[in-house]
Design a protein around this motif. Sequence first.
Motif, PDB file in Angstrom:
ATOM      1  N   SER A   1     -31.741 -10.090 -34.360  1.00 17.74           N
ATOM      2  CA  SER A   1     -33.327 -10.781 -34.172  1.00 17.74           C
ATOM      3  C   SER A   1     -34.045 -10.419 -35.592  1.00 17.74           C
ATOM      4  CB  SER A   1     -33.956 -10.082 -33.047  1.00 17.74           C
ATOM      5  OG  SER A   1     -33.237 -10.350 -32.069  1.00 17.74           O
TER       6      SER A   1
ATOM      7  N   LEU B   1     -35.970 -12.714 -37.650  1.00 19.27           N
ATOM      8  CA  LEU B   1     -37.744 -13.079 -37.688  1.00 19.27           C
ATOM      9  C   LEU B   1     -37.928 -13.552 -39.123  1.00 19.27           C
ATOM     10  CD1 LEU B   1     -38.322 -10.330 -35.147  1.00 19.27           C
ATOM     11  CD2 LEU B   1     -39.357 -12.681 -34.774  1.00 19.27           C
TER      12      LEU B   1
ATOM     13  N   ARG C   1     -43.430 -19.146 -36.912  1.00 14.19           N
ATOM     14  CA  ARG C   1     -43.053 -18.944 -35.647  1.00 14.19           C
ATOM     15  C   ARG C   1     -41.796 -19.560 -35.236  1.00 14.19           C
ATOM     16  NH1 ARG C   1     -48.086 -18.309 -31.885  1.00 14.19           N
ATOM     17  NH2 ARG C   1     -49.360 -16.841 -33.181  1.00 14.19           N
TER      18      ARG C   1
ATOM     19  N   GLN D   1     -38.119 -20.239 -31.072  1.00 12.13           N
ATOM     20  CA  GLN D   1     -38.632 -18.236 -31.423  1.00 12.13           C
ATOM     21  C   GLN D   1     -37.989 -17.676 -30.716  1.00 12.13           C
ATOM     22  OE1 GLN D   1     -43.152 -18.152 -31.243  1.00 12.13           O
ATOM     23  NE2 GLN D   1     -42.989 -20.182 -29.235  1.00 12.13           N
TER      24      GLN D   1
ATOM     25  N   SER E   1     -38.712 -14.774 -31.738  1.00  9.21           N
ATOM     26  CA  SER E   1     -39.712 -13.378 -30.780  1.00  9.21           C
ATOM     27  C   SER E   1     -39.342 -13.929 -30.086  1.00  9.21           C
ATOM     28  CB  SER E   1     -40.809 -13.513 -31.241  1.00  9.21           C
ATOM     29  OG  SER E   1     -41.260 -15.009 -30.567  1.00  9.21           O
TER      30      SER E   1
ATOM     31  N   LYS F   1     -37.801  -9.583 -28.410  1.00  9.15           N
ATOM     32  CA  LYS F   1     -39.063  -9.433 -27.193  1.00  9.15           C
ATOM     33  C   LYS F   1     -37.791  -8.664 -26.092  1.00  9.15           C
ATOM     34  CE  LYS F   1     -41.090 -12.449 -24.646  1.00  9.15           C
ATOM     35  NZ  LYS F   1     -42.284 -13.012 -24.679  1.00  9.15           N
TER      36      LYS F   1
ATOM     37  N   CYS G   1     -42.043  -4.943 -33.916  1.00 10.28           N
ATOM     38  CA  CYS G   1     -43.356  -5.748 -33.755  1.00 10.28           C
ATOM     39  C   CYS G   1     -43.925  -5.849 -34.680  1.00 10.28           C
ATOM     40  CB  CYS G   1     -44.402  -4.192 -32.912  1.00 10.28           C
ATOM     41  SG  CYS G   1     -43.610  -4.213 -31.374  1.00 10.28           S
TER      42      CYS G   1
ATOM     43  N   ILE H   1     -42.593  -9.430 -36.064  1.00 13.17           N
ATOM     44  CA  ILE H   1     -43.273 -10.252 -34.482  1.00 13.17           C
ATOM     45  C   ILE H   1     -44.532 -10.788 -35.178  1.00 13.17           C
ATOM     46  CG2 ILE H   1     -44.006 -11.223 -32.318  1.00 13.17           C
ATOM     47  CD1 ILE H   1     -41.370  -9.709 -31.388  1.00 13.17           C
TER      48      ILE H   1
ATOM     49  N   ASN I   1     -47.528 -13.509 -35.476  1.00 12.05           N
ATOM     50  CA  ASN I   1     -47.432 -14.038 -33.663  1.00 12.05           C
ATOM     51  C   ASN I   1     -48.467 -12.476 -32.900  1.00 12.05           C
ATOM     52  OD1 ASN I   1     -47.549 -14.166 -30.881  1.00 12.05           O
ATOM     53  ND2 ASN I   1     -46.068 -15.765 -30.840  1.00 12.05           N
TER      54      ASN I   1
ATOM     55  N   THR J   1     -48.041 -11.807 -28.674  1.00  5.21           N
ATOM     56  CA  THR J   1     -46.925 -11.363 -28.673  1.00  5.21           C
ATOM     57  C   THR J   1     -46.612  -9.192 -29.305  1.00  5.21           C
ATOM     58  OG1 THR J   1     -46.129 -13.248 -28.642  1.00  5.21           O
ATOM     59  CG2 THR J   1     -44.102 -11.694 -28.922  1.00  5.21           C
ATOM     60  N   ALA J   2     -46.994  -9.258 -30.395  1.00  6.81           N
ATOM     61  CA  ALA J   2     -46.272  -8.115 -31.005  1.00  6.81           C
ATOM     62  C   ALA J   2     -47.041  -6.733 -30.145  1.00  6.81           C
ATOM     63  CB  ALA J   2     -46.881  -7.974 -31.759  1.00  6.81           C
TER      64      ALA J   2
END
Length: 389
Positions: free
Chosen positions: A89, A93, A108, A120, A122, A126, A162, A165, A169, A172-173
Motif C-alpha cells: 500500500s 499510495l 486518488r 483507489q 486507499s 484502509k 493516515c 491517505i 483524501n 478517509t484518513a
Amino acid sequence: MTKVKIWLEDNLKGDLIIWGIVLLLSLISILAVYSATGSLAYRRMGGNTEIYLFKHSALILASLVVMWAVHNIPYKYFSKLSLFALWVSVPLLMITYFFGSTINEANRWLTVPIINQAFQPSDLAKLALISAVAGMLAKRQRKITDIKGTFIPIIIWIGIICLLIAMANMSTAVMLLATCLLLMFIGRVPLKYLLVVGMVGALVLSTAILMGQRGGVFFSRIEKFMDDDPAGIPFQAKHSYIAIATGGFTGKGPGNSEQRNILPHPYSDFIYAIIIEEYGMIGGGFVLFLYLALLYRGMRVVAISTRPFGGLLSAGLSFSLVIQAMINMGVTVGLVPITGLPLPMVSMGGTSLIFTGISLGIILSISRGDHEDAFVNEQKSINRKVKVA
C-alpha cells in the motif's frame, strides 16, 4: 422450503442475519442508483439508463461473489496477508499521489495498465491497516503496555498510512484514524497511549492539510459548515435538504426524485438524499436501521469470538463500514461537513464495492470460524462425557 434451507446452510456460512442485511442493502442500491443515474445517462448515453443499471448490478453481483469467496477463507490467514498488503500500500499510495488520475483537484485513483481499470489504493490501505492493527494487538495482548514491542510499531503504521491517505483524501484518513483508536480501545490499550495516538494523528492530519492537495478544500468546507448565514449553505447541501424536506414521511415514490437532476453525484455522495426523497423518512430510517443492525451483528461476532484476532478484526471492519455510512448520512442531513465518502454497499462505485465485499466477507469468515470452533469444542465435550460414562 427444506431444500432452500439446506442450500443456504451449505453455501452461506457464518451469520445469516449479516447475509440478509447485505442482500437488502444491495437491492436498495440497485433501485436507488437506477433512479439517481437518470441525468447522467441522459448526458452521456442519450437517456439509456439500462446501461448504468446493468453495470451497477454486475458490480453488486461481483461484490457479493467476492464476499462469498472471502467468507470461505479461514480468517487466520488475513493476519499474515495484512502486513504484506501494508507494504504494498505504501508505494501504491505514493505513486497515486504523484502520478494518479486527478479528480476534484486530488490524485486518488490509479489505473491498472493491462485491464485499464481504475481503483483507489486507499481502499486497500484502509483494509490492510485495520487488519494489521488487529493482528498486532491480538499477538501482544499479554504485552499490551510494552512501548517498544507493541505501541511503537502500531503508531508508526497508523501515522504512515493516515498521512499518505490524508495528502489526497482527508475524510478517509480521519475515519481510518478514528477506527484505529476505537480498535485500540477495544484491544485494552491504556488511555494515555490512546491520547498519544490522537496527538500523533492530529499532527499527521495537520501536516497533510498544509502540504497536501486538499488543504484549501478542507478549510473551505469547515468554514461553510460553521457559517450560520443561510446564504452560505453549499449548493450540494442545499439541494440535499430540499430532497429530504420534499420527501416527507412516505416519499414521492421510486423514480420520482426531482433533485437527482440537480444534485452533483446523486448516485454516490448524496444517494441517501435520493433514497429519502423517493422513499421518505420510512425508507431513510430503514437504511439507517440496517447499518445499525450490521454494527450490532459485527459486535456480536466480537462477543462470541474464541480468538483475540477474530474479535478485534470484526470490530475494526464493522466500525469502519458503519462509521463511513454514518458520515455519508450525516453529510446528507447536515450534521457534518461535506465529504466524498460513499455509502457502503449502496452508492455506485467500482472497486469500492469490491473492497466493501471483502470486508464483509472477512466478518462472515470470523463468525463462521468461531461457530465451527464452538461446534468442534461441543463435539469434543460430548465425546469425553460418552467415554466417561
